[in-house]
Design a protein around this motif. Structure first.
Motif, mmCIF file in Angstrom:
data_model
loop_
_atom_site.group_PDB
_atom_site.id
_atom_site.type_symbol
_atom_site.label_atom_id
_atom_site.label_comp_id
_atom_site.label_asym_id
_atom_site.label_seq_id
_atom_site.Cartn_x
_atom_site.Cartn_y
_atom_site.Cartn_z
ATOM 1 N N VAL A 59 0.734 -1.081 0.030
ATOM 2 C CA VAL A 59 -0.074 -0.121 0.052
ATOM 3 C C VAL A 59 0.938 1.259 -0.012
ATOM 4 C CG1 VAL A 59 -1.924 -0.855 1.098
ATOM 5 C CG2 VAL A 59 -0.208 -0.082 2.582
ATOM 6 N N GLY A 60 2.131 1.084 -0.072
ATOM 7 C CA GLY A 60 3.073 2.468 -0.274
ATOM 8 C C GLY A 60 2.639 3.370 -1.176
ATOM 9 N N CYS A 61 2.159 3.081 -2.282
ATOM 10 C CA CYS A 61 1.697 3.955 -3.293
ATOM 11 C C CYS A 61 0.522 5.042 -2.749
ATOM 12 C CB CYS A 61 1.514 3.460 -4.644
ATOM 13 S SG CYS A 61 -0.020 2.318 -4.670
ATOM 14 N N ILE A 62 -0.328 4.150 -2.043
ATOM 15 C CA ILE A 62 -1.575 4.905 -1.679
ATOM 16 C C ILE A 62 -1.185 5.807 -0.553
ATOM 17 C CG2 ILE A 62 -3.597 4.581 -0.456
ATOM 18 C CD1 ILE A 62 -3.832 1.899 -1.502
ATOM 19 N N VAL A 63 -0.179 5.364 0.283
ATOM 20 C CA VAL A 63 0.500 6.128 1.548
ATOM 21 C C VAL A 63 1.140 7.286 0.449
ATOM 22 C CG1 VAL A 63 2.024 6.413 3.133
ATOM 23 C CG2 VAL A 63 0.784 4.237 2.919
ATOM 24 N N ASP A 64 1.775 7.258 -0.197
ATOM 25 C CA ASP A 64 2.661 8.304 -0.780
ATOM 26 C C ASP A 64 1.501 9.100 -1.566
ATOM 27 O OD1 ASP A 64 5.136 7.187 -0.414
ATOM 28 O OD2 ASP A 64 5.259 6.574 -2.285
ATOM 29 N N ASP A 65 0.424 8.540 -2.022
ATOM 30 C CA ASP A 65 -0.724 9.750 -2.709
ATOM 31 C C ASP A 65 -1.246 10.595 -1.601
ATOM 32 O OD1 ASP A 65 -0.473 8.574 -5.309
ATOM 33 O OD2 ASP A 65 -2.097 7.356 -4.894
ATOM 34 N N CYS A 66 -1.516 9.854 -0.461
ATOM 35 C CA CYS A 66 -2.215 10.387 0.678
ATOM 36 C C CYS A 66 -1.202 11.830 1.199
ATOM 37 C CB CYS A 66 -2.603 9.542 1.962
ATOM 38 S SG CYS A 66 -3.784 8.711 1.530
ATOM 39 N N LYS A 67 -0.009 11.407 1.403
ATOM 40 C CA LYS A 67 1.005 12.506 1.699
ATOM 41 C C LYS A 67 0.992 13.564 0.928
ATOM 42 C CE LYS A 67 4.264 9.640 4.351
ATOM 43 N NZ LYS A 67 5.704 8.880 4.286
ATOM 44 N N ASP A 68 0.907 13.286 -0.417
ATOM 45 C CA ASP A 68 1.038 14.225 -1.606
ATOM 46 C C ASP A 68 -0.313 15.156 -1.329
ATOM 47 O OD1 ASP A 68 3.359 13.566 -2.371
ATOM 48 O OD2 ASP A 68 2.406 12.427 -4.241
ATOM 49 N N TYR A 69 -1.297 14.534 -1.112
ATOM 50 C CA TYR A 69 -2.591 15.251 -1.179
ATOM 51 C C TYR A 69 -2.700 16.116 0.102
ATOM 52 C CZ TYR A 69 -4.260 11.829 -4.622
ATOM 53 O OH TYR A 69 -4.409 11.314 -5.823
ATOM 54 N N MET A 70 -2.272 15.585 1.257
ATOM 55 C CA MET A 70 -2.173 16.192 2.550
ATOM 56 C C MET A 70 -1.248 17.432 2.328
ATOM 57 S SD MET A 70 -2.549 13.477 5.674
ATOM 58 C CE MET A 70 -0.576 13.189 5.448
ATOM 59 N N SER A 71 -0.213 17.377 1.634
ATOM 60 C CA SER A 71 0.555 18.645 1.307
ATOM 61 C C SER A 71 -0.050 19.568 0.563
ATOM 62 C CB SER A 71 1.913 18.210 0.758
ATOM 63 O OG SER A 71 1.666 17.848 -0.552
ATOM 64 N N ALA A 72 -0.921 19.356 -0.066
ATOM 65 C CA ALA A 72 -2.010 20.391 -0.844
ATOM 66 C C ALA A 72 -2.882 20.939 0.149
ATOM 67 C CB ALA A 72 -2.488 19.710 -2.237
ATOM 68 N N ILE A 73 -3.120 20.449 1.191
ATOM 69 C CA ILE A 73 -4.254 21.101 2.156
ATOM 70 C C ILE A 73 -3.530 22.131 3.149
ATOM 71 C CG2 ILE A 73 -5.855 20.614 3.915
ATOM 72 C CD1 ILE A 73 -6.092 17.850 2.622
ATOM 73 N N PRO A 74 -3.717 23.434 2.912
ATOM 74 C CA PRO A 74 -3.193 24.296 3.819
ATOM 75 C C PRO A 74 -3.037 24.085 5.218
ATOM 76 C CG PRO A 74 -4.445 25.365 2.361
ATOM 77 C CD PRO A 74 -4.637 23.827 2.115
ATOM 78 N N SER A 75 -3.962 23.612 5.830
ATOM 79 C CA SER A 75 -3.946 23.400 7.236
ATOM 80 C C SER A 75 -5.042 22.393 7.797
ATOM 81 C CB SER A 75 -4.475 24.984 7.838
ATOM 82 O OG SER A 75 -4.558 24.618 9.495
ATOM 83 N N TYR A 76 -4.310 21.102 8.275
ATOM 84 C CA TYR A 76 -4.900 20.023 8.759
ATOM 85 C C TYR A 76 -4.399 19.409 10.144
ATOM 86 C CZ TYR A 76 -1.131 17.242 7.168
ATOM 87 O OH TYR A 76 -0.114 16.780 6.838
ATOM 88 N N ASN A 77 -5.274 18.707 10.826
ATOM 89 C CA ASN A 77 -4.499 17.995 11.737
ATOM 90 C C ASN A 77 -5.117 16.781 11.833
ATOM 91 O OD1 ASN A 77 -3.636 17.330 14.765
ATOM 92 N ND2 ASN A 77 -6.028 17.716 15.171
ATOM 93 N N LEU A 78 -4.226 15.546 11.810
ATOM 94 C CA LEU A 78 -4.286 14.257 11.557
ATOM 95 C C LEU A 78 -3.956 13.657 12.778
ATOM 96 C CD1 LEU A 78 -4.482 11.685 9.618
ATOM 97 C CD2 LEU A 78 -2.229 12.052 9.512
#
Length: 85
Positions: free
Chosen positions: A44-63
């Protein structure tokens, strides 16, 4: 399924232009993977990478990780992701 739901949810956040959001999951492994800097060589590494990329596009979030009993929304999203694959 948790990661698939996370990826779908993150894409929705980006397309809706949302920021300042709380992202919750009852899967501590997912939180650790998404907050970590190590390369994920698992299936699932590619899904993890996608999620990380998408999170970097969100200005402010709390995970954060929450108790399973409090995470009905994530279970519904995971079910939805599984049904659409």
């Amino acid at each position: 399924m948790e990661l698939e739901a996370m990826r779908a949810g993150l894409l929705l956040l980006i397309h809706q232009g949302m920021d300042g959001v709380d992202i919750e999951t009852d899967c501590a492994v997912v939180v650790t993977a998404l907050k970590g800097n190590m390369e994920d060589l698992s299936e699932v590494g590619c899904i993890v990478d996608d999620c990380k990329d998408y999170m970097s596009a969100i200005p402010s979030y709390n995970l954060q990780s929450i108790y399973r009993e409090a995470n009905d929304v994530a279970h519904r999203l995971a079910h939805l992701a599984r049904c659409t694959l």
